[in-house]
Structure formats: structure tokens, C-alpha cells
Design a protein around this motif. Structure first.
Motif, short mmCIF file in Angstrom:
data_model
loop_
_atom_site.label_atom_id
_atom_site.label_comp_id
_atom_site.label_asym_id
_atom_site.label_seq_id
_atom_site.Cartn_x
_atom_site.Cartn_y
_atom_site.Cartn_z
N ARG A 118 0.81 -1.21 0.00
CA ARG A 118 0.00 0.00 0.00
C ARG A 118 0.85 1.27 0.00
N GLU B 24 0.81 3.81 -3.25
CA GLU B 24 0.12 5.08 -3.09
C GLU B 24 1.06 6.28 -3.00
N GLU C 222 -2.56 7.25 5.08
CA GLU C 222 -2.57 5.82 4.82
C GLU C 222 -2.78 5.02 6.10
N GLU D 36 -7.53 -7.40 -0.66
CA GLU D 36 -6.39 -6.82 0.06
C GLU D 36 -5.99 -7.70 1.24
#
Length: 424
Positions: free
Chosen positions: A276, A280, A325, A338
């Protein structure tokens, strides 16, 4: 590779012996674990365990440093020592035919180090150089600053190297006293993996260590050090080309049931180029030179951290990006895809960490020192597979809400003033 069964036995003097029989190669690896790392040092002698460990192979009552090195190198074996936060460790690797001789040498190194004064000064200088080198690295400075904020007076706030002041204060008598207090049979874990049976391992350990008597004094104990959460913002200026932004959170020790959920969160955020944080903040937004997370396994209260190396002009955006995040984990559950991907990555990573004899000896010896069963692998696998997205979200809300913020960057008063807002 299918992990071989683990035999656990104990000698009358308290030594725990783990044997992982793996006859596929004519190699035996060993680990000697003792709970004697930097966690156990007096604050005014920080670095003592590190100095002691570096001296174990530098002389015994019967052998000089050169003689020890010659015995190891003449048979192409490996024998070395290191210190971590929670333990001190001696490692060996040799072909089966030389195992008895190398194991005896390891026993002599562990039981009767001589701490030669000239070697003490040489190793002290090398450690002081390593301490200076640490201060030149922005990541290490940000991490040091974060640990200090997280732990205060707790030993986990300190580097295992100590600092220049405490390293300079350590005497030979300190080393002798520390060795006598901490290096003892009833605290020793020996883990052997390779072409060796449990009976052979017990016979070898008995031959070398069976006459080692338990000292009459009680073993050292740790006074509980309470750690409380008081989030802080800290910035340190350094002449560097990039800024290091680090967010930290106090997190549970290994025996806390929430530890497993946070291990999975760590894998989701940081495991590989599809993680992640990488996707991102680096791939999509181009903010990061480097971005990841880590959650070290600890006997006491651990910590969960996310960090980024970025252009100094992006420092404020980096903080908000990392927080966003982590906050997302608190506000919305992971999707089914996920969650499954994170589980597959984590379990795959653990499997890859037990491919060699050295890794097997390390893993099971570490489990034993942590007080985990030899079946922990199976228990861990089962626990990971059962975790739900709701449980991960609950763990995130319990531990990952209010960060400590540690930044190391070039001096920039305008940027610093923007960053110095109170933590909400």
C-alpha cells in the motif's frame, strides 16, 4: 522446503537444546542464545553487551585472538557473536566432520573469555567509529529521535552500541561482572540445525557444557519499565540531501494477542513493490525515494513505524500522506482481496525465512527465547488465516491513532514553521 521436526530437551544444569535434524546437506548451523542484550544493561553502561560480544572471539584463558581465528579459518567454518536489544548470540556453521572441534571452541569462547586489555581498547575504538557513523545517517537519526520519544528511560530507547560517553566509561571489570551475571547455563538456549540427530546434539552439548554448574546467585531479573503514550512532534536538522519522515506508535509485545493483527497490517503496508505505501506514495504520487513500515518483535512493548525518504520540500506532504494511509486503516476495513494478498505475502515471507540450516537454528532458538512453543509456526499460520478485516481495523484503532512524529531534514525555517503545528 518442508520444515523438519524440532526436538526440545533440557540438561540438568538448565541448558535448553533444540535440534532440527535436516540431513539434506553435510552442514550444521548453531545458535547460542542468552537474554543478555542491551535491554539488560545499566543506563550508565549502555553499549556494555555490545562490547562484551565483540570481545568473545578475541581471546580466552587458553587461546589468543589469532589462535581462535586460525582454528576457525583453517577448516572453513564460521563462528561469530552479536548483540541485539533482547539477546546476545553466538553463531556457528561447519561441516559435520568438524562440528565437535568447532563446538568445543564455541564453548570455550562462551565460558572463559579473557577480555585482553589491548583488545578491549581496539574494539572500543571500532564501536565509537560505528557510533559516529550512525550520527551521519539521516534514517538512524530519525529512528533514534523516535525511540527516545516513544520510550523515554526504557532501554529500548537506546542503541545497542550505546553512546560515546557510556562506551568510554566501560571497564574490564564491568565486562567480567556482566559475563558472570548473564552468561550462565540456566539461561542458555542452544539451537542446532543440519545433519545431526537429537541424541547426537544432547551428547555433544553434554560433553562441552555438562559440567557447567548453575551459579548460586539468582539470575538477573528485569524491573518492569512502564511506557506511556504521549505523542510528540520532533524535528532535527542535518546537512542531508533528503528528509526522513517517520511516524511511530507504541505497539504490543510478542505475547499480546493483538501482535498477530499488527504483523499482518505491517505486511499490507510494506511488503514489496505492490504494498500500500509503495503504490500510493511512491508510484502514484511520486513523493518517496523510499517508503515502508516496520514492526519489530520485542519481549517488552514494541513499536510500529511508517517512514519515508523524500525531497525536503515535500516534508509536510509526506507527513500528511503517511498519516492518511495509516488513518485509512482505522476508518475502513481492507477489502477481501487486500486481506488475502497481505496474508499470502506474510506467510510466504515467514516460509522463506526458514530455508537454510542457519535460518532454522535462528528461528527456533529465537522462538524459545521469546517463550513461544516449538509449534509456533503452525499456531501463527492458523492465527493469520483466521484474521478478519474487522479485527485488523479494530487493532488499528487501538494502536495506530496518535503518532509520534520524527523528522530529520536540512534546515528550512519556512518549512519547519509549517510543520510545527500541534498534533491533533
Amino acid at each position: 522446503m518442508i520444515n523438519p521436526p524440532v526436538s526440545r530437551r533440557q540438561l540438568a544444569n538448565g541448558i535448553t537444546v533444540l535440534t532440527i535434524a535436516n540431513p539434506s546437506a553435510d552442514i550444521v548451523s548453531g545458535r547460542f542464545f542468552l537474554p543478555a542484550g542491551s535491554r539488560w544493561e545499566p543506563i550508565d553502561r549502555a553499549g556494555l553487551a555490545q562490547l562484551l560480544t565483540s570481545l568473545l572471539t578475541k581471546g580466552t584463558t587458553h587461546l589468543s585472538a589469532l589462535e581462535i581465528a586460525d582454528r576457525i579459518e583453517s577448516v572453513g567454518a564460521g563462528l561469530g557473536a552479536e548483540t541485539t536489544t533482547d539477546y546476545l548470540k553466538l553463531s556457528l556453521k561447519t561441516v559435520k566432520s568438524d562440528l565437535v572441534d568447532i563446538f568445543k571452541l564455541a564453548g570455550e569462547i562462551l565460558r572463559t573469555p579473557s577480555f585482553p586489555p589491548d583488545q578491549i581498547e581496539l574494539e572500543r575504538k571500532l564501536i565509537l567509529q560505528a557510533i559516529r557513523s550512525q550520527t551521519e545517517q539521516p534514517f538512524n537519526n530519525a529512528y533514534r529521535q523516535l525511540r527516545t520519544a516513544l520510550y523515554g528511560e526504557h532501554p529500548y530507547s537506546r542503541s545497542s552500541l550505546g553512546n560515546a560517553t557510556t562506551m568510554g566509561q566501560i571497564t574490564r571489570q564491568d565486562l567480567v561482572d556482566y559475563h558472570q551475571a548473564h552468561i550462565r547455563p540456566d539461561r542458555l538456549i542452544i539451537s542446532l540445525a543440519g545433519r545431526i540427530t537429537p541424541d547426537e546434539a544432547i551428547a555433544l552439548v553434554t560433553q562441552v557444557f555438562g559440567d557447567w554448574e548453575i551459579p548460586t546467585v539468582e539470575p538477573p531479573t528485569l524491573s518492569p519499565t512502564h511506557v506511556t503514550t504521549q505523542p510528540q512532534y520532533q524535528i532535527e536538522h542535518q546537512a542531508t540531501q533528503q528528509a526522513i519522515v517517520m511516524l511511530g506508535y507504541l505497539a504490543p509485545a510478542i505475547h499480546d494477542p493483538d501482535c498477530i493483527a499488527l504483523k499482518l497490517i505491517d505486511s499490507y503496508l510494506s511488503n514489496g513493490m505492490s504494498s500500500r505505501l509503495f503504490v500510493e506514495l511512491r508510484e502514484k504520487r511520486g513523493l518517496a525515494y523510499d517508503v515502508s513500515a516496520f514492526y519489530p518483535t520485542r519481549l517488552d512493548t514494541s513499536h510500529f513505524a511508517v517512514y519515508m525518504g523524500t525531497n525536503p520540500s515535500n516534508t509536510a506532504i509526506a507527513v500528511s500522506g503517511l498519516r492518511a494511509e495509516v488513518d485509512r486503516l482505522c476508518m475502513e476495513p481492507l477489502s477481501a482481496a487486500e486481506l488475502q494478498t497481505a496474508k499470502d505475502k506474510l506467510l510466504g515471507q515467514y516460509a522463506l525465512g526458514k530455508q537454510t540450516n542457519g535460518q532454522l537454528a535462528q528461528t527456533y532458538g529465537w522462538y524459545e527465547l521469546l517463550g513461544l512453543s516449538v509449534d509456533f509456526d503452525l499456531e501463527f499460520n492458523s492465527a493469520i488465516q483466521k484474521l478478519t478485516a474487522t479485527q485488523l481495523q479494530s487493532a488499528a484503532n487501538k494502536y495506530l491513532c496518535d503518532p509520534y512524529i520524527s523528522i530529520v531534514s536540512p534546515e528550512n525555517k519556512a518549512a519547519a514553521s509549517k510543520m510545527a503545528a500541534p498534533i491533533s
